[in-house]
Design an enzyme around this catalytic site. Structure first.
Site, PDB file in Angstrom:
ATOM      1  CE  LYS A 140      44.746  74.478  82.537  1.00 38.42           C
ATOM      2  NZ  LYS A 140      44.137  75.517  83.407  1.00 38.42           N
TER       3      LYS A 140
ATOM      4  CD  GLU B 207      43.398  65.048  75.748  1.00 40.18           C
ATOM      5  OE1 GLU B 207      44.238  65.583  74.968  1.00 40.18           O
ATOM      6  OE2 GLU B 207      42.656  65.720  76.479  1.00 40.18           O
TER       7      GLU B 207
ATOM      8  CG  HIS C 180      53.710  74.423  77.145  1.00 38.06           C
ATOM      9  ND1 HIS C 180      52.904  73.842  76.175  1.00 38.06           N
ATOM     10  CD2 HIS C 180      54.598  73.482  77.519  1.00 38.06           C
ATOM     11  CE1 HIS C 180      53.268  72.581  76.020  1.00 38.06           C
ATOM     12  NE2 HIS C 180      54.293  72.336  76.807  1.00 38.06           N
TER      13      HIS C 180
ATOM     14  NE  ARG D 170      45.120  85.144  81.401  1.00 36.06           N
ATOM     15  CZ  ARG D 170      45.234  83.836  81.164  1.00 36.06           C
ATOM     16  NH1 ARG D 170      44.481  82.984  81.842  1.00 36.06           N
ATOM     17  NH2 ARG D 170      46.083  83.368  80.270  1.00 36.06           N
TER      18      ARG D 170
HETATM   19  C1  MV4 Z   1      47.735  68.199  73.168  1.00 37.05           C
HETATM   20  C2  MV4 Z   1      48.624  68.176  72.066  1.00 37.05           C
HETATM   21  C3  MV4 Z   1      48.463  67.171  71.108  1.00 37.05           C
HETATM   22  N1  MV4 Z   1      47.501  66.235  71.253  1.00 37.05           N
HETATM   23  N2  MV4 Z   1      46.778  67.253  73.272  1.00 37.05           N
HETATM   24  C4  MV4 Z   1      49.964  71.628  75.610  1.00 37.05           C
HETATM   25  C5  MV4 Z   1      49.554  72.311  76.849  1.00 37.05           C
HETATM   26  C6  MV4 Z   1      48.103  72.185  76.926  1.00 37.05           C
HETATM   27  N3  MV4 Z   1      47.521  73.476  76.622  1.00 37.05           N
HETATM   28  C7  MV4 Z   1      47.680  71.182  75.918  1.00 37.05           C
HETATM   29  N4  MV4 Z   1      48.822  70.960  75.080  1.00 37.05           N
HETATM   30  C8  MV4 Z   1      48.782  70.074  74.075  1.00 37.05           C
HETATM   31  N5  MV4 Z   1      47.830  69.128  74.132  1.00 37.05           N
HETATM   32  C9  MV4 Z   1      46.683  66.278  72.339  1.00 37.05           C
HETATM   33  N6  MV4 Z   1      45.741  65.317  72.462  1.00 37.05           N
HETATM   34  C10 MV4 Z   1      49.608  69.173  71.983  1.00 37.05           C
HETATM   35  C11 MV4 Z   1      49.691  70.112  73.001  1.00 37.05           C
HETATM   36  C12 MV4 Z   1      50.752  71.123  72.884  1.00 37.05           C
HETATM   37  C13 MV4 Z   1      50.443  72.466  72.695  1.00 37.05           C
HETATM   38  C14 MV4 Z   1      49.127  72.903  72.626  1.00 37.05           C
HETATM   39  C15 MV4 Z   1      48.892  74.253  72.437  1.00 37.05           C
HETATM   40  C16 MV4 Z   1      49.921  75.167  72.306  1.00 37.05           C
HETATM   41  C17 MV4 Z   1      51.209  74.737  72.377  1.00 37.05           C
HETATM   42  C18 MV4 Z   1      51.499  73.393  72.583  1.00 37.05           C
HETATM   43  C19 MV4 Z   1      52.828  72.968  72.677  1.00 37.05           C
HETATM   44  C20 MV4 Z   1      53.092  71.635  72.878  1.00 37.05           C
HETATM   45  C21 MV4 Z   1      52.053  70.700  72.970  1.00 37.05           C
END
Ligand code: MV4
Length: 665
Positions: free
Chosen positions: A116, A200, A235, A292
């Protein structure tokens, strides 16, 4: 184009890929483990090769066996589906080395997106927007703290080695930064063996909007609109839709071009998905890229009219992309709901069991069911407990959502617990209808989504009793009876000098009902306590047509052993006949053995036979659905022995412990 394709997967995606291959005239080879010997994907394929025992690590994840199967059957290409080997760069390289086409991106692209943090650095250099933050190698706490102070709170600490939500910690003020950082580093070190952090800006209500991209080997790349996958639980995506609500043509083009730019940055080929966080002000930030075909690709197919597996096969065989960007048009709106064997009321504990009754909604131009199971199949402990993907389309989001709710209401599954009611509550929740989407949706609307359906027990029990009565009569229909007029063949409860009355004791939601049904000549009077209801009923096949006071409705009765579910327009009612009281102890474990909650494997026996134990004391551990379950003493007593040893497979419901309660005679 290939003449023979091996599908290195199982379940619904294997069936789905086989369907497109067949349509293109491509012969198909399935692979299967012992547990999938009779699975649907094996039946659909032209050929099938056994690759090992049920555990995926001993079968579906063994790349060399999969490649050998392709070589032995003359398959020119391998489609990995999703999960399993689909993002395994080593497997992609091994296919190439064996002269077999891997239907997916170059191994180098898989490698590039595998980490990542490395992916973020590549995207940053490619000019793809990242969430404002610090991704540097200097992990001096003072440097990290300064970065947080400079960007302003709240911030999000993310473990560089983490992903999928693991290793994230919110920090709401400067005062709590140092302690939060130390805790996050400890957790990350424990979980990933690496305590590096990135900091972040924390987006408090982001949406998860992902763009489907496709690149061919001739330098062309397009995007096929976007999908909103914000409705997630821990997630895991639950319901996905396309296009994203509120998306404007301008923002779509901006995100699409950025996604293609991201793909070009890693010389991409094939189907890919670029995931963004979309903030409330319309700004968007790269999250990660999946190399994918995604589970949720069907919603994109429904609004673009394209078959993305066909695109994959064409591109992998060297053909150009079927469409240019300007040729790609969007029509209508689509949803996908993932139907799982899991217990939403019990923290989504994965369920197993036999799909004794499986009646999906009728498919049409509006309703699509992608599944890898049939009625009678077992939901295995070894794999993801997905039953199907329910995909719907219509001309608008509102109409598509109505179709989703109706299709969920018509989805009838008996024999295992499912998440269908949870999905129905979600699809009909007003905030969801209003498209008030962000990644915190499910948590914010828990009360709305996790409520049990109001059960009109009083109104439904008489219908259930009657359904059972007619079902029983169907069961005892006379075998080739010589005399059709024999009184033994009559089933209208006629008795000499007695009213035609039938008695049923049924248990529904832990309540017992003593029901009497009087035949009135053209209807039944159902007595339930001091209430009585006159019901007309007809049974056509397994469909019951009821009429009460002019209100007519159809129902379907699902019988699984001695348990029943009557599916009615307003929902389902589960019940069973009250077993006659034979004086035996009940099997809940208060006496006698304790049963396995589901199919699984005994891992560890925690006490010696003959040991006196306290109530709640752990007696053994079993593994099921990749989770450990501890079986505990239901009361103080003595463990006289165990019926299974560590390593042995047990069926759900099997007695595990010979337990004697302390006060038993
Ligand atoms: C974040 C965020 C808020 N702010 N980054 C969750 C797993 C990874 N894909 C990144 N994620 C997040 N990153 C910042 N700066 C909120 C999430 C997040 C989230 C993102 C996408 C789909 C579902 C989520 C569930 C919880 C938190």
């Amino acid at each position: 184009m290939f003449s023979k394709l091996l599908i290195a997967n199982r379940g619904e995606i294997a069936c789905r890929v086989i369907k497109t291959a067949k349509r293109l005239g491509i012969a198909t080879v399935a692979v299967y483990s012992d547990a999938d010997r009779d699975a649907l994907h094996v039946q659909l394929a032209d050929e099938a090769v056994h690759i090992g025992p049920p555990p995926a690590r001993e079968s579906y994840l063994l790349g060399e066996r999969v490649i050998q199967a392709a070589l032995d059957t003359g398959a020119e290409a391998i489609h990995p589906g999703y999960g399993f080997l689909s993002e395994n760069a080593g497997f992609a390289r091994a296919c190439e080395a064996a002269g077999i086409v891997f239907v997916g991106p170059p191994a180098s692209a898989i490698d590039a997106m595998g980490s990542k943090s490395a992916a973020k650095q590549i995207m940053e250099q490619a000019g793809v927007p990242l969430v404002p933050g610090y991704h540097g190698d200097d992990q001096n706490p003072a440097v990290l703290k300064k970065a947080a102070d400079d960007m302003g709170y709240p911030v999000l600490l993310k473990a560089t080695a983490g992903g999928g939500g693991k290793g994230m910690r919110q920090v709401w003020s400067a005062g709590e930064f140092d302690e939060a950082l130390a805790a996050a580093q400890r957790e990350s070190l424990a979980a990933f063996g690496d305590d590096r952090m990135l900091v972040e800006k924390y987006l408090t209500k982001p949406r998860h909007v992902e763009v489907q991209v496709f690149c061919d080997s001739h330098g062309e790349g397009v995007y096929l609109a976007e999908r909103d996958c914000s409705v997630q639980r821990r997630h895991q995506k639950v319901i996905e839709e396309a296009p994203a609500p509120g998306m404007t043509p301008g923002l779509r083009q901006q995100m699409g071009d950025t996604a293609v730019q991201a793909a070009r940055a890693i010389d991409y080929a094939g189907a890919g998905t670029v995931e963004f966080l979309l903030d409330e002000d319309g700004s968007f930030y790269f999250m990660e890229m999946n190399t994918r075909l995604q589970v949720e690709h069907p919603v994109t197919e429904m609004i673009t009219g394209q078959d993305l597996v066909e695109w994959q096969l064409r591109v992998a065989s060297g053909q150009a992309l079927p469409l240019t960007q300007r040729d790609i048009t969007l029509k209508g709106h689509a949803f996908e709901a993932r139907i799982y064997a899991e217990d939403a009321a019990n923290d989504f504990l994965p369920a197993t069991g036999t799909l004794a009754f499986l009646q999906p909604p009728e498919e049409s131009e509006f309703v699509r069911v992608d599944t890898g199971v049939r009625q009678g199949d077992e939901i295995s402990v070894y794999y993801d407990p997905m039953i199907a993907k329910l995909i719907v389309w219509d001309e608008s989001r509102e109409r598509a959502l109505q179709r989703l709710a109706s299709a969920l209401a018509e989805y009838r599954i008996g024999g295992t617990v499912t998440n269908v009611d949870f999905l129905y509550n979600l699809a009909t929740a007003q905030p969801f209808r209003a498209a008030e989407l962000d990644t915190g949706f499910i948590e914010r609307h828990r009360a709305l989504i996790f409520h049990a359906r109001e059960q009109d027990i009083a109104g439904e029990v008489p219908l259930a009793a009657l359904a059972l009565l007619l079902y029983r009569r169907q069961q005892v229909r006379p075998r080739a009876c010589l005399d059709p007029w024999t009184p033994w063949a009559s089933h209208n409860a006629w008795r000499l000098n007695e009213a035609h009355a039938q008695h049923l004791d049924i248990r529904c939601h832990d309540q017992d009902f003593a029901i009497t049904a009087d035949w009135l000549g053209d209807a039944w009077r159902i007595h339930n306590g001091n209430q009585s209801t006159v019901v007309k009923v007809q049974l056509e096949g397994d469909v019951l047509s009821f009429e009460v006071d002019g209100h007519r409705q159809r129902g379907t009765l699902a019988a699984t052993g001695d348990s029943f579910v009557l599916y009615l327009a307003g929902g389902a009612i589960s019940f069973n006949e009250v077993p006659p009281d034979t004086g035996e102890t009940d099997s809940s474990g208060a006496a006698g053995g304790l049963s396995a909650p589901m199919n699984g494997t005994i891992v560890n026996l925690l006490v010696e036979a003959g040991t006196a134990v306290e109530q709640g004391q752990a007696l053994l551990v079993m593994e099921a659905m990749k989770m450990e379950h501890t079986i505990r003493a239901p009361a103080a007593g003595t463990v006289d022995g165990f019926y299974y040893q560590p390593g042995e497979l047990v069926d759900g419901g099997a007695e595990l412990v010979n337990f004697v309660p302390k006060d038993s005679p």
